[in-house]
Design a protein around this motif. Structure first.
Motif, PDB file in Angstrom:
ATOM      1  N   ARG A 182      41.377  37.393  45.331  1.00  0.00           N
ATOM      2  CA  ARG A 182      41.677  38.816  45.481  1.00  0.00           C
ATOM      3  C   ARG A 182      42.274  39.312  44.167  1.00  0.00           C
ATOM      4  NH1 ARG A 182      45.854  40.586  50.044  1.00  0.00           N
ATOM      5  NH2 ARG A 182      47.323  40.403  48.353  1.00  0.00           N
ATOM      6  N   SER A 183      41.866  40.490  43.756  1.00  0.00           N
ATOM      7  CA  SER A 183      42.427  41.099  42.544  1.00  0.00           C
ATOM      8  C   SER A 183      43.879  41.456  42.787  1.00  0.00           C
ATOM      9  CB  SER A 183      41.668  42.373  42.181  1.00  0.00           C
ATOM     10  OG  SER A 183      40.319  42.109  41.939  1.00  0.00           O
ATOM     11  N   ASN A 184      44.704  41.283  41.761  1.00  0.00           N
ATOM     12  CA  ASN A 184      46.089  41.731  41.864  1.00  0.00           C
ATOM     13  C   ASN A 184      46.099  43.255  41.902  1.00  0.00           C
ATOM     14  OD1 ASN A 184      47.007  39.092  41.705  1.00  0.00           O
ATOM     15  ND2 ASN A 184      47.378  39.189  39.513  1.00  0.00           N
ATOM     16  N   PRO A 185      46.892  43.843  42.791  1.00  0.00           N
ATOM     17  CA  PRO A 185      46.923  45.309  42.857  1.00  0.00           C
ATOM     18  C   PRO A 185      47.523  45.900  41.581  1.00  0.00           C
ATOM     19  CG  PRO A 185      48.551  44.346  44.343  1.00  0.00           C
ATOM     20  CD  PRO A 185      47.769  43.213  43.750  1.00  0.00           C
ATOM     21  N   ASP A 186      46.792  46.857  41.002  1.00  0.00           N
ATOM     22  CA  ASP A 186      47.304  47.529  39.807  1.00  0.00           C
ATOM     23  C   ASP A 186      46.953  49.016  39.780  1.00  0.00           C
ATOM     24  OD1 ASP A 186      44.616  47.502  39.221  1.00  0.00           O
ATOM     25  OD2 ASP A 186      44.801  46.364  37.372  1.00  0.00           O
ATOM     26  N   GLY A 187      46.383  49.513  40.896  1.00  0.00           N
ATOM     27  CA  GLY A 187      46.043  50.921  40.973  1.00  0.00           C
ATOM     28  C   GLY A 187      44.728  51.277  40.307  1.00  0.00           C
ATOM     29  N   ASN A 188      44.026  50.295  39.733  1.00  0.00           N
ATOM     30  CA  ASN A 188      42.761  50.538  39.047  1.00  0.00           C
ATOM     31  C   ASN A 188      41.637  49.862  39.828  1.00  0.00           C
ATOM     32  OD1 ASN A 188      40.618  50.861  37.311  1.00  0.00           O
ATOM     33  ND2 ASN A 188      41.519  49.698  35.624  1.00  0.00           N
ATOM     34  N   GLU A 189      40.875  50.633  40.595  1.00  0.00           N
ATOM     35  CA  GLU A 189      39.821  50.051  41.418  1.00  0.00           C
ATOM     36  C   GLU A 189      38.660  49.521  40.600  1.00  0.00           C
ATOM     37  OE1 GLU A 189      38.523  52.180  44.833  1.00  0.00           O
ATOM     38  OE2 GLU A 189      40.547  52.778  45.372  1.00  0.00           O
ATOM     39  N   ALA A 190      38.504  49.968  39.362  1.00  0.00           N
ATOM     40  CA  ALA A 190      37.382  49.537  38.526  1.00  0.00           C
ATOM     41  C   ALA A 190      37.425  48.049  38.232  1.00  0.00           C
ATOM     42  CB  ALA A 190      37.366  50.328  37.222  1.00  0.00           C
ATOM     43  N   ASN A 191      38.618  47.444  38.230  1.00  0.00           N
ATOM     44  CA  ASN A 191      38.694  46.019  37.918  1.00  0.00           C
ATOM     45  C   ASN A 191      38.813  45.145  39.168  1.00  0.00           C
ATOM     46  OD1 ASN A 191      41.367  46.340  38.652  1.00  0.00           O
ATOM     47  ND2 ASN A 191      42.200  45.953  36.635  1.00  0.00           N
ATOM     48  N   ASN A 192      38.619  45.729  40.355  1.00  0.00           N
ATOM     49  CA  ASN A 192      38.571  44.915  41.570  1.00  0.00           C
ATOM     50  C   ASN A 192      37.343  44.026  41.522  1.00  0.00           C
ATOM     51  OD1 ASN A 192      40.830  46.240  42.415  1.00  0.00           O
ATOM     52  ND2 ASN A 192      39.822  47.397  44.036  1.00  0.00           N
ATOM     53  N   LEU A 193      37.440  42.834  42.077  1.00  0.00           N
ATOM     54  CA  LEU A 193      36.324  41.892  42.002  1.00  0.00           C
ATOM     55  C   LEU A 193      35.022  42.474  42.534  1.00  0.00           C
ATOM     56  CD1 LEU A 193      38.106  38.568  43.025  1.00  0.00           C
ATOM     57  CD2 LEU A 193      37.467  39.335  40.737  1.00  0.00           C
TER      58      LEU A 193
END
Length: 71
Positions: A54-65
């Motif tokens: 799971r991607s670490n939450p950072d508020g940027n959906e573009a870098n979600n797996l």
């Protein structure tokens, strides 16, 4: 190390990841993530007990797996 691209099966599940041009299965990537060798992801556990990345939450959906380019 950072995941650059993902490979998905027909159901849309990520089966492999590309890191620095090298391809790793999800199981291999989970082991690397557990050892803190992949940045930006963590290992989560589904209700079924299956582990997944799971991607670490950072508020940027573009870098979600799920939103990374595929190969």
């Amino acid at each position: 190390m950072k995941i650059e691209k993902v490979k998905k099966n027909a159901a849309g599940d990520i089966t492999d990841v590309m890191i620095n041009g090298n391809i790793y299965s999800v199981d291999e990537a989970i082991m690397l993530a557990r050892d803190k060798k992949i940045e930006g992801v963590n290992v989560a556990k589904a209700r079924s007990g299956r582990e997944y990345l799971r991607s670490n939450p950072d508020g940027n959906e573009a870098n979600n797996l799920d939103n990374l380019p595929t190969f």
